[in-house]
Write a protein that holds these residues in place. Structure first.
Motif, PDB file in Angstrom:
ATOM      1  N   GLY A  39     -17.360   5.510  11.960  1.00 41.10           N
ATOM      2  CA  GLY A  39     -17.402   5.817  10.851  1.00 41.10           C
ATOM      3  C   GLY A  39     -16.571   6.957   9.622  1.00 41.10           C
ATOM      4  O   GLY A  39     -16.510   7.716   9.218  1.00 41.10           O
ATOM      5  N   ILE A  40     -15.561   5.788   9.931  1.00 37.09           N
ATOM      6  CA  ILE A  40     -14.219   6.360   8.462  1.00 37.09           C
ATOM      7  C   ILE A  40     -14.684   5.228   8.044  1.00 37.09           C
ATOM      8  O   ILE A  40     -14.868   4.485   7.467  1.00 37.09           O
ATOM      9  CB  ILE A  40     -12.775   5.533  10.012  1.00 37.09           C
ATOM     10  N   ASP A  41     -14.274   6.845   6.334  1.00 31.59           N
ATOM     11  CA  ASP A  41     -15.183   5.777   5.375  1.00 31.59           C
ATOM     12  C   ASP A  41     -13.292   4.755   4.774  1.00 31.59           C
ATOM     13  O   ASP A  41     -12.431   5.191   4.784  1.00 31.59           O
ATOM     14  CB  ASP A  41     -15.196   6.497   3.722  1.00 31.59           C
ATOM     15  N   VAL A  42     -14.114   4.028   4.205  1.00 33.22           N
ATOM     16  CA  VAL A  42     -12.407   2.912   3.375  1.00 33.22           C
ATOM     17  C   VAL A  42     -12.215   3.364   2.059  1.00 33.22           C
ATOM     18  O   VAL A  42     -13.966   3.220   1.212  1.00 33.22           O
ATOM     19  CB  VAL A  42     -13.346   1.624   3.581  1.00 33.22           C
ATOM     20  N   LEU A  43     -11.468   3.683   1.393  1.00 32.66           N
ATOM     21  CA  LEU A  43     -11.198   2.802  -0.242  1.00 32.66           C
ATOM     22  C   LEU A  43      -9.910   2.178   0.295  1.00 32.66           C
ATOM     23  O   LEU A  43      -8.876   2.197   0.129  1.00 32.66           O
ATOM     24  CB  LEU A  43      -9.844   4.852  -0.517  1.00 32.66           C
ATOM     25  N   ALA A  44     -10.944   0.917  -0.878  1.00 33.05           N
ATOM     26  CA  ALA A  44      -9.738  -0.733  -0.406  1.00 33.05           C
ATOM     27  C   ALA A  44      -9.726  -0.863  -2.074  1.00 33.05           C
ATOM     28  O   ALA A  44     -10.401  -0.934  -2.772  1.00 33.05           O
ATOM     29  CB  ALA A  44     -10.667  -1.667   0.033  1.00 33.05           C
ATOM     30  N   LEU A  45      -8.873  -0.189  -2.466  1.00 36.22           N
ATOM     31  CA  LEU A  45      -7.366  -0.610  -3.926  1.00 36.22           C
ATOM     32  C   LEU A  45      -7.176  -2.225  -4.298  1.00 36.22           C
ATOM     33  O   LEU A  45      -6.819  -2.457  -3.279  1.00 36.22           O
ATOM     34  CB  LEU A  45      -6.471   0.761  -4.153  1.00 36.22           C
ATOM     35  N   ARG A  46      -7.300  -2.161  -5.622  1.00 38.14           N
ATOM     36  CA  ARG A  46      -6.907  -3.677  -5.525  1.00 38.14           C
ATOM     37  C   ARG A  46      -4.614  -3.714  -5.365  1.00 38.14           C
ATOM     38  O   ARG A  46      -4.603  -2.819  -6.025  1.00 38.14           O
ATOM     39  CB  ARG A  46      -7.071  -4.159  -7.620  1.00 38.14           C
ATOM     40  N   GLN A  92      -6.685 -12.327  -4.808  1.00 36.18           N
ATOM     41  CA  GLN A  92      -7.972 -12.672  -3.104  1.00 36.18           C
ATOM     42  C   GLN A  92      -8.260 -11.632  -2.739  1.00 36.18           C
ATOM     43  O   GLN A  92      -6.971 -10.883  -2.525  1.00 36.18           O
ATOM     44  CB  GLN A  92      -7.626 -14.119  -2.692  1.00 36.18           C
ATOM     45  N   THR A  93      -9.249 -11.637  -2.275  1.00 32.61           N
ATOM     46  CA  THR A  93      -9.684 -10.877  -1.167  1.00 32.61           C
ATOM     47  C   THR A  93     -10.322 -11.284   0.089  1.00 32.61           C
ATOM     48  O   THR A  93     -11.120 -12.799   0.288  1.00 32.61           O
ATOM     49  CB  THR A  93     -10.864 -10.069  -1.458  1.00 32.61           C
ATOM     50  N   ILE A 102       0.642  -0.808  -0.010  1.00 29.76           N
ATOM     51  CA  ILE A 102       0.096   0.241  -0.492  1.00 29.76           C
ATOM     52  C   ILE A 102       1.069   1.145  -0.314  1.00 29.76           C
ATOM     53  O   ILE A 102       0.437   2.143  -0.828  1.00 29.76           O
ATOM     54  CB  ILE A 102      -0.720  -0.207   1.316  1.00 29.76           C
ATOM     55  N   GLY A 103       2.391   1.137   0.555  1.00 28.95           N
ATOM     56  CA  GLY A 103       3.434   2.439   0.861  1.00 28.95           C
ATOM     57  C   GLY A 103       3.100   2.888  -1.427  1.00 28.95           C
ATOM     58  O   GLY A 103       4.068   3.907  -1.276  1.00 28.95           O
ATOM     59  N   HIS A 104       3.473   1.826  -1.794  1.00 28.52           N
ATOM     60  CA  HIS A 104       3.246   2.402  -3.128  1.00 28.52           C
ATOM     61  C   HIS A 104       2.501   3.377  -3.686  1.00 28.52           C
ATOM     62  O   HIS A 104       2.890   4.228  -4.932  1.00 28.52           O
ATOM     63  CB  HIS A 104       3.174   1.139  -4.123  1.00 28.52           C
ATOM     64  N   TRP A 105       1.464   3.676  -3.263  1.00 34.20           N
ATOM     65  CA  TRP A 105       0.644   4.623  -3.330  1.00 34.20           C
ATOM     66  C   TRP A 105       1.070   5.982  -2.635  1.00 34.20           C
ATOM     67  O   TRP A 105       0.212   6.836  -2.941  1.00 34.20           O
ATOM     68  CB  TRP A 105      -1.238   3.733  -2.657  1.00 34.20           C
ATOM     69  N   THR A 152      -6.889  -6.706  -1.834  1.00 33.57           N
ATOM     70  CA  THR A 152      -7.025  -7.954  -2.285  1.00 33.57           C
ATOM     71  C   THR A 152      -5.637  -8.027  -2.302  1.00 33.57           C
ATOM     72  O   THR A 152      -4.476  -7.332  -2.116  1.00 33.57           O
ATOM     73  CB  THR A 152      -6.750  -8.463  -4.046  1.00 33.57           C
ATOM     74  N   ARG A 153      -5.064  -9.376  -2.464  1.00 26.06           N
ATOM     75  CA  ARG A 153      -3.761 -10.428  -2.201  1.00 26.06           C
ATOM     76  C   ARG A 153      -3.016 -10.426  -3.734  1.00 26.06           C
ATOM     77  O   ARG A 153      -3.790 -11.345  -4.151  1.00 26.06           O
ATOM     78  CB  ARG A 153      -3.177 -10.032  -1.132  1.00 26.06           C
ATOM     79  N   ALA A 154      -2.007  -9.866  -3.743  1.00 23.16           N
ATOM     80  CA  ALA A 154      -2.223 -10.721  -5.481  1.00 23.16           C
ATOM     81  C   ALA A 154      -0.706 -11.944  -5.361  1.00 23.16           C
ATOM     82  O   ALA A 154       0.537 -11.253  -4.817  1.00 23.16           O
ATOM     83  CB  ALA A 154      -1.962  -9.426  -6.690  1.00 23.16           C
TER      84      ALA A 154
END
Length: 589
Positions: free
Chosen positions: A562-569, A546-547, A470-473, A538-540
């Motif tokens: 109340g925290i919104d989540v942005l889940a990226l592939r 897979q999720t 996730i650090g690549h983002w 997911t994990r590639a």
């Protein structure tokens, strides 16, 4: 009863062959460590301790100069031939920026400190994803070289104690080895638990293996074991050696106490000795093919790894196929037999009377000096090329012109300029790292502190949470935070998924530190209540994407607060090193 004495033991030569085959097979087809190197380290302690003690018993002194000159004549020429071969291969077939590292490691390997180069590199997470070095296997030879010097000093101390205080030489030597074991083994266990990657290459964590071999050498003449028991010990030892690499993730768990398994298995084979029984394991180990391979085990160990690395490199693969692996093994065996024939049998005849101490040193130097010279000259040229490239980049950046970027991919004319030496790539291929700079600030792995970026006083807060991928983002979200006045929080831990339940490290072992980190992160998120949490959905992996339920459970917990989540592939996993593809084949590839 059979007397197990200090005589030539053909089954031990076969044991060396068996160990090196295990090393090669596990490296080539399984990408794992077998424990075979630990067998070699124990055998080195076994032979060297026995040799030094017998020298003192025969001559009344250790004669370290004679010992070291003979050792250098026997070990240096073959190693030098392999090092020179690796240097030539690297120069011909590897990108120049990889060749720079190879030449540096060639010097380290030739001078027996490669293990410390690797130990320092593994401590740095940024270097762990680099391609493996064709000289990486020289770590064990470096440790052995350092061991020789330590052991001469230890045996000299033993001889002094015997001379001044008295006592039986072998009993005092046994006690000295036992003392080293008592210090080194606990240290190895503690260091492996604290920092396994560093401990793997450390001399201190391996010294107990040599010491155990020395203790065996001193005790062996007094051991009497019935034949039927030795028959069983031999097979137990060999089967245990085969199972070691399969049962344990050796590369992630060794040395530590688990290294007692292969070392103990090898000791069982030595204790079994020659039984004379038809179906005993010593009949197999002492056979002609096995002893012949044992005579070439040193050369096979040195050749198999660089041949494997070059094969994987040229084929852009990370593991060998069945046929490819057979080709690697065949080439390695051929190179080992050729090296034995050309170097040891032709240049270094075994009749020792033909070699004085001076001639032994001269022979070793005749092989070693060209290696040092070639590596030094090549390294100097590569440094000059690096400096010249840096100068061109500085000039390009200072000119103020718009430099080529992603637009070149859609414009053939711009794309063609990338191969022009006057238009170097920025950043250079040698410096490409896909790890964000917050690693340099200690905001990953073991640290537990809230790292904030962007507008620290921003009205809205975004949290980047998860494993290193996730650090690549981070660069994209940091720029967005700066542009929009957001505060960006970073919560990442390498190889640690943001998930509930039991978590595992890359070796498949339970990862308690990761679970503790997850709990800490959740405490921080509950306290800070960011507006948005960005994580992976997911994990590639090699077998697909897979999720996991544990991921979704975390999202529900954040949603409850109340925290919104942005889940990226997850990012795609590339089966080769893109920078090396470009370096070898150009940007057209």
């Amino acid at each position: 009863m059979v007397d197990l004495r200090d005589e030539y033991r053909p089954e031990i030569q076969g044991l060396r062959a068996f160990a090196v085959l295990l090393v090669a097979v596990y490296h080539i087809w399984f990408g794992r460590v077998s424990g075979g190197v630990d067998v070699f380290l124990m055998l080195t302690g076994f032979f060297i301790t026995g040799s030094l003690v017998r020298s003192y018993e025969k001559h009344g002194r250790l004669m370290p100069v004679v010992f070291l000159t003979r050792l250098s004549r026997r070990l240096v020429p073959t190693a030098a031939v392999v090092l020179l071969g690796i240097a030539v291969i690297a120069w011909l077939w590897m990108p120049w920026y990889r060749t720079h590292a190879v030449m540096s490691e060639t010097l380290a390997s030739a001078l027996y400190y490669e293990n410390w180069i690797l130990a320092a590199r593994t401590v740095d997470y940024l270097n762990r994803s680099d391609p493996v070095s064709p000289l990486q296997h020289f770590w064990s030879l470096s440790i052995q070289g350092q061991f020789y010097l330590v052991w001469i000093a230890l045996m000299a101390l033993v001889a002094l104690v015997v001379k001044v205080v008295g006592g039986h030489l072998r009993k005092v030597a046994f006690a000295a080895c036992a003392l080293v074991l008592a210090v080194s083994l606990p240290y190895s266990i503690a260091a492996t638990a604290e920092n396994q990657t560093w401990a793997y290459f450390s001399t201190g964590t391996r010294m107990w293996e040599f010491a155990l071999g020395g203790m065996l050498a001193m005790a062996l003449p007094m051991i009497r074991i019935p034949v039927w028991i030795r028959f069983a010990l031999g097979w137990i030892g060999v089967l245990s050696l085969i199972a070691c690499g399969a049962l344990f993730n050796v590369s992630d768990q060794f040395p530590g106490y688990i290294a007692l398994w292969p070392v103990g298995a090898a000791i069982l084979v030595i204790l079994a000795g020659t039984t004379g029984k038809r179906w005993a394991v010593d009949r197999f180990l002492a056979s002609g093919p096995m002893t012949a391979l044992g005579d070439r085990s040193y050369a096979l160990y040195l050749w198999h790894w660089p041949i494997l690395v070059v094969y994987l490199y040229l084929n852009a693969e990370r593991s060998a196929s069945i046929l490819g692996g057979l080709a690697v093994l065949a080439l390695s065996l051929g190179a080992a037999f050729l090296t034995k024939w050309a170097v040891e049998d032709r240049v270094l005849p075994t009749r020792r009377r033909r070699f004085s101490r001076g001639k032994s040193v001269a022979v070793a130097a005749a092989f070693l000096v060209p290696v040092l010279g070639v590596a030094s000259v090549a390294q100097a040229q590569l440094v000059e090329r690096t400096e010249r490239l840096d100068g061109k980049i500085d000039q390009a950046l200072e000119s103020g012109d718009v430099y080529l970027g992603a637009e070149a991919l859609t414009d053939p004319e711009l794309f063609a300029q990338l191969e022009d030496d006057d238009m170097p790539m920025i950043p250079p291929l040698a410096e490409i790292k896909d790890i964000p700079y917050y690693y340099d600030e200690g905001c990953d792995n073991q640290t537990r502190r809230v790292c904030a970026y962007g507008d620290l006083g921003g009205e809205h807060t975004i949290a980047l949470v998860g494993a290193s991928r996730i650090g690549h983002w981070f660069p994209a979200f940091e720029q967005a935070a700066l542009d929009n006045g957001w505060r960006l929080l970073v919560f990442t831990k390498s190889s640690c998924q943001f998930s509930t339940g039991v978590l595992y490290d890359p070796g498949g072992e339970v990862y308690p530190e990761c679970m503790e980190w997850n709990r800490w992160v959740m405490d921080q998120l509950e306290l800070l209540r960011p507006d948005l949490a960005v994580t992976l959905s997911t994990r590639a992996l090699e077998d697909g994407e897979q999720t996991y339920t544990g991921f979704v459970n975390r999202w529900h917990q954040l949603d409850h607060w109340g925290i919104d989540v942005l889940a990226l592939r997850d990012l795609p996993r590339i089966g080769h090193y893109p920078e090396d593809c470009i370096g070898l084949h150009g940007v057209d590839a």
